[in-house]
Design a protein around this motif. Sequence first.
Motif, PDB file in Angstrom:
ATOM      1  N   ASP A   3      36.398  25.894  25.154  1.00 44.65           N
ATOM      2  CA  ASP A   3      36.623  26.125  26.731  1.00 44.65           C
ATOM      3  C   ASP A   3      36.422  27.564  27.619  1.00 44.65           C
ATOM      4  N   CYS A   4      35.595  28.281  26.654  1.00 43.26           N
ATOM      5  CA  CYS A   4      35.351  29.679  27.471  1.00 43.26           C
ATOM      6  C   CYS A   4      34.135  29.443  28.163  1.00 43.26           C
ATOM      7  N   ILE A   5      34.130  29.835  29.596  1.00 46.41           N
ATOM      8  CA  ILE A   5      33.026  29.924  30.227  1.00 46.41           C
ATOM      9  C   ILE A   5      31.958  30.615  29.757  1.00 46.41           C
ATOM     10  N   ILE A  14      25.857  26.222  30.430  1.00 50.92           N
ATOM     11  CA  ILE A  14      26.146  26.522  31.849  1.00 50.92           C
ATOM     12  C   ILE A  14      25.013  27.210  32.238  1.00 50.92           C
ATOM     13  N   PRO A  15      24.191  27.102  33.159  1.00 50.28           N
ATOM     14  CA  PRO A  15      23.187  27.869  33.821  1.00 50.28           C
ATOM     15  C   PRO A  15      23.562  29.235  34.058  1.00 50.28           C
ATOM     16  N   SER A  16      22.887  29.939  34.210  1.00 51.62           N
ATOM     17  CA  SER A  16      23.024  31.383  34.737  1.00 51.62           C
ATOM     18  C   SER A  16      21.822  32.254  34.986  1.00 51.62           C
ATOM     19  N   ASN A  17      21.700  33.118  36.068  1.00 50.81           N
ATOM     20  CA  ASN A  17      20.572  33.985  36.377  1.00 50.81           C
ATOM     21  C   ASN A  17      20.351  35.099  35.534  1.00 50.81           C
ATOM     22  N   LYS A  18      19.958  34.919  34.322  1.00 44.66           N
ATOM     23  CA  LYS A  18      19.937  35.782  33.267  1.00 44.66           C
ATOM     24  C   LYS A  18      18.813  36.883  33.437  1.00 44.66           C
ATOM     25  N   VAL A  19      18.994  38.004  33.136  1.00 43.78           N
ATOM     26  CA  VAL A  19      18.215  39.271  33.253  1.00 43.78           C
ATOM     27  C   VAL A  19      17.946  39.953  31.950  1.00 43.78           C
ATOM     28  N   TYR A  20      18.722  39.287  30.768  1.00 51.02           N
ATOM     29  CA  TYR A  20      18.340  39.691  29.545  1.00 51.02           C
ATOM     30  C   TYR A  20      18.824  38.652  28.394  1.00 51.02           C
ATOM     31  N   GLU A  21      18.464  38.579  27.342  1.00 53.07           N
ATOM     32  CA  GLU A  21      18.930  37.685  26.180  1.00 53.07           C
ATOM     33  C   GLU A  21      18.219  38.026  25.100  1.00 53.07           C
ATOM     34  N   VAL A  26      23.797  38.298  26.052  1.00 50.95           N
ATOM     35  CA  VAL A  26      23.283  37.798  27.265  1.00 50.95           C
ATOM     36  C   VAL A  26      23.858  38.799  28.396  1.00 50.95           C
ATOM     37  N   ALA A  27      22.880  38.932  29.298  1.00 51.39           N
ATOM     38  CA  ALA A  27      23.061  39.674  30.902  1.00 51.39           C
ATOM     39  C   ALA A  27      22.580  38.651  31.853  1.00 51.39           C
ATOM     40  N   PHE A  28      23.705  38.584  32.642  1.00 50.25           N
ATOM     41  CA  PHE A  28      23.247  37.887  33.843  1.00 50.25           C
ATOM     42  C   PHE A  28      23.813  38.337  35.037  1.00 50.25           C
ATOM     43  N   LYS A  29      23.289  37.866  36.055  1.00 50.45           N
ATOM     44  CA  LYS A  29      23.817  38.313  37.371  1.00 50.45           C
ATOM     45  C   LYS A  29      25.231  37.763  37.699  1.00 50.45           C
ATOM     46  N   ASP A  30      26.072  38.493  38.420  1.00 46.58           N
ATOM     47  CA  ASP A  30      27.419  38.142  38.905  1.00 46.58           C
ATOM     48  C   ASP A  30      27.355  36.984  39.966  1.00 46.58           C
ATOM     49  N   LEU A  31      28.152  35.878  39.794  1.00 45.19           N
ATOM     50  CA  LEU A  31      28.078  34.882  40.908  1.00 45.19           C
ATOM     51  C   LEU A  31      28.738  35.494  41.981  1.00 45.19           C
ATOM     52  N   HIS A  32      29.631  36.654  42.224  1.00 43.55           N
ATOM     53  CA  HIS A  32      30.288  37.211  43.314  1.00 43.55           C
ATOM     54  C   HIS A  32      30.360  38.551  43.308  1.00 43.55           C
ATOM     55  N   PRO A  33      28.657  39.075  43.659  1.00 46.71           N
ATOM     56  CA  PRO A  33      28.570  40.649  43.292  1.00 46.71           C
ATOM     57  C   PRO A  33      29.456  41.321  44.300  1.00 46.71           C
ATOM     58  N   GLN A  34      29.745  42.459  43.903  1.00 42.62           N
ATOM     59  CA  GLN A  34      30.487  43.361  44.583  1.00 42.62           C
ATOM     60  C   GLN A  34      29.581  44.773  44.716  1.00 42.62           C
ATOM     61  N   ALA A  35      28.199  44.463  44.589  1.00 40.98           N
ATOM     62  CA  ALA A  35      27.427  45.536  44.777  1.00 40.98           C
ATOM     63  C   ALA A  35      25.869  44.843  44.922  1.00 40.98           C
ATOM     64  N   PRO A  36      25.063  45.633  45.396  1.00 40.37           N
ATOM     65  CA  PRO A  36      23.622  45.180  45.537  1.00 40.37           C
ATOM     66  C   PRO A  36      23.031  44.632  44.079  1.00 40.37           C
TER      67      PRO A  36
END
Length: 114
Positions: A3-5, A14-21, A26-36
Motif C-alpha cells: 500500500d506504499c505509494i 503509478i506513473p511519475s515524471n522520472k528524472v533518474y532511475e 528512482v528520482a522523480f519530480k514532486d507533484l506539488h513543487p515548492q521551488a522551480p
Amino acid sequence: MSDCIFCKIAEGEIPSNKVYEDDEVVAFKDLHPQAPVHFLIIPKKHITSLDHAQPEDEPLLGKMLGLTRRLAREQGCENGFRVVINTGRDGGQEVPHLHIHVLGGPRPWKRNEF
C-alpha cells in the motif's frame, strides 16, 4: 509494501515524471513543487524513514545523497539547492517511505516550507 505509494512508483505501477532511475533508486519530480526545481530521490527498497535505516543501508543512503548534486545540476540548479529529509511524524514526514527532497532554481521560492 503493497500500500506504499512510493513503492508503487518505484515498481512503475503509478506513473511519475522520472528524472533518474537505476536498480536501487528512482528520482522523480514532486507533484506539488515548492521551488522551480523540486524532485524526490527514493530507494526502491522500502525503508520507512531515515530513523528505520539499518547499518547495511548506509551504502544506499550514501548513493542517494551522492546523486543529489548531479541531478540538481542536471535539473537546472546552477547556484545551489536545498536537501531535506523529513523523518517521522514530528519531522514532517508525510509518506512513510524514506525520500530526499531536492529543491532549487531561481529565487524567490518558499524558504520556510521545510
